[in-house]
Design a protein around this motif. Sequence first.
Motif, PDB file in Angstrom:
ATOM      1  N   ARG A   6       6.224  -8.725 -19.335  1.00  0.00           N
ATOM      2  CA  ARG A   6       7.016  -9.262 -18.085  1.00  0.00           C
ATOM      3  C   ARG A   6       7.103  -8.027 -17.151  1.00  0.00           C
ATOM      4  O   ARG A   6       7.143  -8.059 -15.968  1.00  0.00           O
ATOM      5  N   TRP A   9       4.372  -6.973 -15.578  1.00  0.00           N
ATOM      6  CA  TRP A   9       3.609  -8.116 -14.661  1.00  0.00           C
ATOM      7  C   TRP A   9       4.514  -7.991 -13.402  1.00  0.00           C
ATOM      8  O   TRP A   9       4.002  -7.933 -12.295  1.00  0.00           O
ATOM      9  N   LEU A 203       9.286 -22.227   3.433  1.00  0.00           N
ATOM     10  CA  LEU A 203       9.193 -21.480   2.267  1.00  0.00           C
ATOM     11  C   LEU A 203       9.413 -19.910   2.264  1.00  0.00           C
ATOM     12  O   LEU A 203       9.805 -19.407   1.496  1.00  0.00           O
ATOM     13  N   LEU A 206      12.951 -19.314   2.206  1.00  0.00           N
ATOM     14  CA  LEU A 206      13.574 -19.608   0.769  1.00  0.00           C
ATOM     15  C   LEU A 206      13.176 -18.471  -0.094  1.00  0.00           C
ATOM     16  O   LEU A 206      13.852 -17.901  -0.860  1.00  0.00           O
ATOM     17  N   GLY A 211      14.488 -14.554  -6.987  1.00  0.00           N
ATOM     18  CA  GLY A 211      13.745 -13.460  -7.411  1.00  0.00           C
ATOM     19  C   GLY A 211      12.234 -13.527  -7.525  1.00  0.00           C
ATOM     20  O   GLY A 211      11.679 -14.250  -7.027  1.00  0.00           O
ATOM     21  N   GLU A 213       9.948 -13.600  -9.863  1.00  0.00           N
ATOM     22  CA  GLU A 213       9.151 -14.837 -10.443  1.00  0.00           C
ATOM     23  C   GLU A 213       8.921 -16.036  -9.484  1.00  0.00           C
ATOM     24  O   GLU A 213       8.030 -16.519  -9.364  1.00  0.00           O
ATOM     25  N   ARG A 217       5.609 -18.032  -7.250  1.00  0.00           N
ATOM     26  CA  ARG A 217       5.377 -19.336  -7.324  1.00  0.00           C
ATOM     27  C   ARG A 217       5.146 -19.627  -5.769  1.00  0.00           C
ATOM     28  O   ARG A 217       4.402 -20.541  -5.536  1.00  0.00           O
TER      29      ARG A 217
ATOM     30  N   ALA B  71       6.235 -16.134 -16.563  1.00  0.00           N
ATOM     31  CA  ALA B  71       6.345 -16.084 -15.153  1.00  0.00           C
ATOM     32  C   ALA B  71       4.817 -16.825 -14.496  1.00  0.00           C
ATOM     33  O   ALA B  71       4.041 -16.714 -15.152  1.00  0.00           O
ATOM     34  N   ARG B  94      19.884 -17.648 -11.677  1.00  0.00           N
ATOM     35  CA  ARG B  94      19.574 -18.408 -10.834  1.00  0.00           C
ATOM     36  C   ARG B  94      17.951 -19.016 -10.626  1.00  0.00           C
ATOM     37  O   ARG B  94      17.411 -18.400 -11.355  1.00  0.00           O
ATOM     38  N   LEU B  96      14.874 -21.808  -9.416  1.00  0.00           N
ATOM     39  CA  LEU B  96      14.194 -22.786  -8.228  1.00  0.00           C
ATOM     40  C   LEU B  96      12.947 -23.511  -8.870  1.00  0.00           C
ATOM     41  O   LEU B  96      12.298 -22.681  -9.801  1.00  0.00           O
ATOM     42  N   SER B 135       9.803 -24.725 -15.674  1.00  0.00           N
ATOM     43  CA  SER B 135       9.830 -24.222 -14.212  1.00  0.00           C
ATOM     44  C   SER B 135       8.523 -23.097 -13.904  1.00  0.00           C
ATOM     45  O   SER B 135       8.224 -23.339 -12.804  1.00  0.00           O
ATOM     46  N   HIS B 136       8.498 -22.240 -14.929  1.00  0.00           N
ATOM     47  CA  HIS B 136       7.488 -21.350 -14.531  1.00  0.00           C
ATOM     48  C   HIS B 136       6.061 -22.007 -14.569  1.00  0.00           C
ATOM     49  O   HIS B 136       5.121 -21.121 -13.845  1.00  0.00           O
ATOM     50  N   VAL B 139       3.900 -25.475 -10.255  1.00  0.00           N
ATOM     51  CA  VAL B 139       3.388 -24.696  -9.364  1.00  0.00           C
ATOM     52  C   VAL B 139       2.886 -25.716  -8.118  1.00  0.00           C
ATOM     53  O   VAL B 139       2.273 -26.918  -8.584  1.00  0.00           O
ATOM     54  N   PRO B 227       9.925 -27.725   1.087  1.00  0.00           N
ATOM     55  CA  PRO B 227      10.237 -27.115  -0.321  1.00  0.00           C
ATOM     56  C   PRO B 227      11.561 -27.406  -0.597  1.00  0.00           C
ATOM     57  O   PRO B 227      12.026 -27.524  -1.944  1.00  0.00           O
ATOM     58  N   TYR B 228      12.495 -27.884   0.295  1.00  0.00           N
ATOM     59  CA  TYR B 228      13.899 -28.415   0.253  1.00  0.00           C
ATOM     60  C   TYR B 228      13.647 -29.754  -0.504  1.00  0.00           C
ATOM     61  O   TYR B 228      14.832 -30.267  -1.225  1.00  0.00           O
ATOM     62  N   LEU B 230      10.646 -30.607  -2.332  1.00  0.00           N
ATOM     63  CA  LEU B 230       9.792 -30.227  -3.633  1.00  0.00           C
ATOM     64  C   LEU B 230      10.462 -29.645  -4.695  1.00  0.00           C
ATOM     65  O   LEU B 230      10.152 -29.641  -5.524  1.00  0.00           O
ATOM     66  N   TYR B 231      11.437 -28.698  -4.354  1.00  0.00           N
ATOM     67  CA  TYR B 231      11.998 -27.852  -5.138  1.00  0.00           C
ATOM     68  C   TYR B 231      13.325 -28.272  -5.613  1.00  0.00           C
ATOM     69  O   TYR B 231      14.335 -28.215  -4.476  1.00  0.00           O
ATOM     70  N   ARG B 233      16.924 -26.570  -6.130  1.00  0.00           N
ATOM     71  CA  ARG B 233      17.482 -25.261  -5.871  1.00  0.00           C
ATOM     72  C   ARG B 233      18.974 -25.072  -7.025  1.00  0.00           C
ATOM     73  O   ARG B 233      19.618 -25.852  -6.869  1.00  0.00           O
ATOM     74  N   LEU B 235      20.742 -22.109  -6.904  1.00  0.00           N
ATOM     75  CA  LEU B 235      20.603 -20.620  -6.460  1.00  0.00           C
ATOM     76  C   LEU B 235      22.180 -20.308  -6.134  1.00  0.00           C
ATOM     77  O   LEU B 235      22.435 -19.226  -6.324  1.00  0.00           O
ATOM     78  N   ASP B 587      18.761 -13.611 -10.332  1.00  0.00           N
ATOM     79  CA  ASP B 587      17.457 -13.919 -11.008  1.00  0.00           C
ATOM     80  C   ASP B 587      16.588 -12.581 -10.699  1.00  0.00           C
ATOM     81  O   ASP B 587      16.755 -11.837  -9.719  1.00  0.00           O
TER      82      ASP B 587
END
Lengths: 433, 588
Positions: A6, A9, A203, A206, A211, A213, A217, B71, B94, B96, B135-136, B139, B227-228, B230-231, B233, B235, B587
Amino acid sequence: MKTLSRRSWLKTLAAGTALAPFLDFASPTQAQAALTGPAKRVVLFCTMATVPTIWTPTSVTAENAFKLADSTSPLEAIRKHLVMIEGMPSGNPGDNHGSPDALTGLGFAASGQPSLISVDQFIADRLVAAGVKASVPSLLLGAEATASGGKTMFNRGNNLPTISSPLSAFKAVFGNAMTAGAPPTDMLLKRRQSTLDLVTGQLQTLRQGVGSEARARLDLHLESIRQIENRLAGGGGQVAGCGASVTATDDTTDVLKANLVHLDILVSALGCNATRVAAIQFGSDQVLQVNLPELNLQGDEHGLMLHSGAGDNFAKLTIFEKWLCEQFVALVNKLEATPDPDGSGSLLDNTLVVWARDMGDGANHNQNSMRFVFAGSKYLKTDPNGRYIDFGGKARHERALLNICEAMGVTDFKGFGDSDLGQDKTPLSELHA
Amino acid sequence: MAAGKKPTASEVAVNESNVRNFRSPASSAVLAVAAAWAALSSGCEGHVVGRLPDGSPSLGGVTAPPGEQTAAGMPPITSLPAASACRSNSPGPRALRRLTAAEYAATLKDLFGDANLPLTSVFSDPTVLGFSVDSHALVVQGLGAQQLMDQAESVAHFAVTNHLSTLSSCTSTDATCRQTFIRQFGARAQRAPLSDADVAAYDKLFAAEASFADGAEAVISAMLQSPYFLYRRELGTPEGSGYQLSSYELASALSYLLTGSMPDAELVAAADSGALSQAAELEKQAERLLTSEAGHRAVGSFMSGWLGLGKLQTVAKDDNVFKLTPSLRQAMAEETRVLLDSTIFDQNGSVASLLTTQSSFVNRELGTHYGLSNAGSLGDTFSPVTFAPTERDGGLLAQGSILTAFATASESSPVQRGKMVRTRLLCQALPPPPANLDTVLKPAPGGATTREHFSQHSTNPVCASCHRMMDPIGFGFEHYDAFGRRREQENGKPIDATGSVVSEGGGEQPFDGLPGLVDYLTTQAGDEVNACVVRYWSYFAFGSAGWDEDQCTYDAIAEQAKQDGFALKAVAKAIVKTARFSRRVADP
């Protein structure tokens, strides 16, 4: 074995190379030069492995004198187009299935490395870098190809999903109900552009607050939006009114039926220049639910036909492989019947079709002898009686992937496959016309 | 040759028969490979056929290092990583999270209050650890944004055509009406009130259109691509050394965990008033949602992923052995669904309750398949039955669904059954089979029992090192064939269902049949099994299989659930009470 930690990466991320690592590595000379391969388009037809005893031609006396085995007998109909090859070990011949080997030339050991890229993605990136217009850089289709923990054969660092729903694929390629097959109105174009601007702004906002990772995405999402913007700006060169002959639904209950619709979408997309790199995946490496009552064949190919197949001498697998051959033949025939959008002959004249499999021997789980069926395009050296070559273990299978690159005019292989292949990193000369 | 390097074609040439026919004699390293193949190429599912010349097989599947996460750009995990020790009571980072495919569809339907909203399947996400929630791995890439745009436009058009009057209280194109609509619909679509800047941005889009309907359609379409929407949050806002989730973020977290969809009006009201930030209100809402119809479904969804029940739908079966009809397959699935639901919700049961119950729910078709003496008195609906121990074992592990799913096309699979217990009930990681391994079990001699067939694994030391962790557990299931039918004999020989659980430390606990195994799992290993369900449910809840100091969260859930006898409902509610649920650290 080496896996990417990680930490390293994240370092890669910080260096800004992980977002679209494949768009940038084409050398400047290649990026500027138009690619002039004998093939303008490539189609990958991807299935599970078969078993050699039912696939390998018999009565072979010369490369153009052989008898097709029972399981491949439907290929007789397109024999003059065929080049069948086998006897090429992968780089990790003992890798279990699901290995990314087949189309990347690299096995599990390379998982997660940015260089793990399948040949379809490698070529698509090179075409983009060379300025070759295509509305969709690569079109990966196949119902339920990532369900049940399975993998596709396509990779870009990670395994890439295919679009499962024929209806969603249809809309994405040919336009949705808003346009009903016609070019979008100026008003709709403007609305879409404003929407994408707004969403892109959100986007990016946001992105600032999360972070690394999550940022990675969101960057994939932003890149996906940039592809739409390119299409809206007319960067695709797509012929209008495409896909009219296709009837697509959202139903993927019958995976094979859905995939036949995907094949129609795929040919239409090539025929109207929506894409130059397209692939169909039949199931995943783990599961393919076969439902062919007319052939008295129902159940999972992997569990039923491969791993329980020895008992009946792979009779069920043979029946299914014949069905797959019939679809391959239909694909080739359809490409032959469709004019090339560039006005030069048929699609088949300009399209290299490749049947690829994730393993060499599906029942014994190894990749000692990978096998491919090639057809189409002026690149291939063909024979009226077809051609069959057994490389007898003397060539790594990655070299056949390099042939696909070469056919498409991609001759700089840097960034693809095994960097240790040395002087063997060349296409197989036997395939080239 | 360095680790991870592969022999090039000039170094090694291999053909179908492995070592019998080397074309190009090469270095001693290659000969060593050949020798390894030759030595090991017989007798077991899983012999090494191609170690690399430096002796390092490249492992199939990659597990993230302990405490680290997968990731984007890294391969999905293939087993639960070891937990990261709790040092400072950290609640975890945190997050997303893109909506899962199921959450996305459910949210759209709830947003427009239309269960029949025409939708197209957009996402085809990977299954990780039996779930599609990682979550990773969730996408938007490639044609994904295009698919989302198509869907958003279609849905917006449909919604404005069919539901405009319920979506907006006014239809004039003046700024007041436009912005009222944007704020009201936007707060629901984005699951939080819009900022003034967001309102202005959407209003610009709206104002460019000719009519209210067109404007609303453009705004709805944009919001569904946002994104608000689709994702999810998680945070928070800075508080002390970490972050506190807002009441709206809590509402979303609670709703998606316990109902699989967006917050309903009552939950939104609790977020609006700020009440949801109080522990008591959070608990009250959790109880309400958990016991709702959607709550039952969400718990069922977790159970299905945890126990691998989906496999029942895809597993291949050999009709020559037994014709497993789709109807019987469905009956097996339904039996387990009803048993889980009844045990969890009607009896406030625990995993131990599920494992030990003698009762179940069967219809005539399934009862006949099981050979129950009273099958003839059963109807088409699923009725409660209590199994006589002489007829059939009770409990989850003796369900036709699990026995059929964890079996090959024609015979029981001690490997799959043992692995399921080891990984899903005991949360013990099994190393993936080395990549260069032939995992095909050689055909059994005629008349052999399954147990005798699989003994190849214990007689060959290469196989035994891993299979001793699985097969001896799986042997405990041998009274049940590949279709879940009870049997006393196989090929004329009496069934031997004795087995043992080999511990990681080397100890061995013998048992006899499923009752013996269940006894072990609910007594000696009871704490491990309870901790294991906590681990998987946490993964399901947080979309991440590991994070820095994740052990803090697991400990907190276990401690809380223990107060209610580890009832499964209590586990779900305990997740909501953890610091992880409402607070976060930065995060990475």
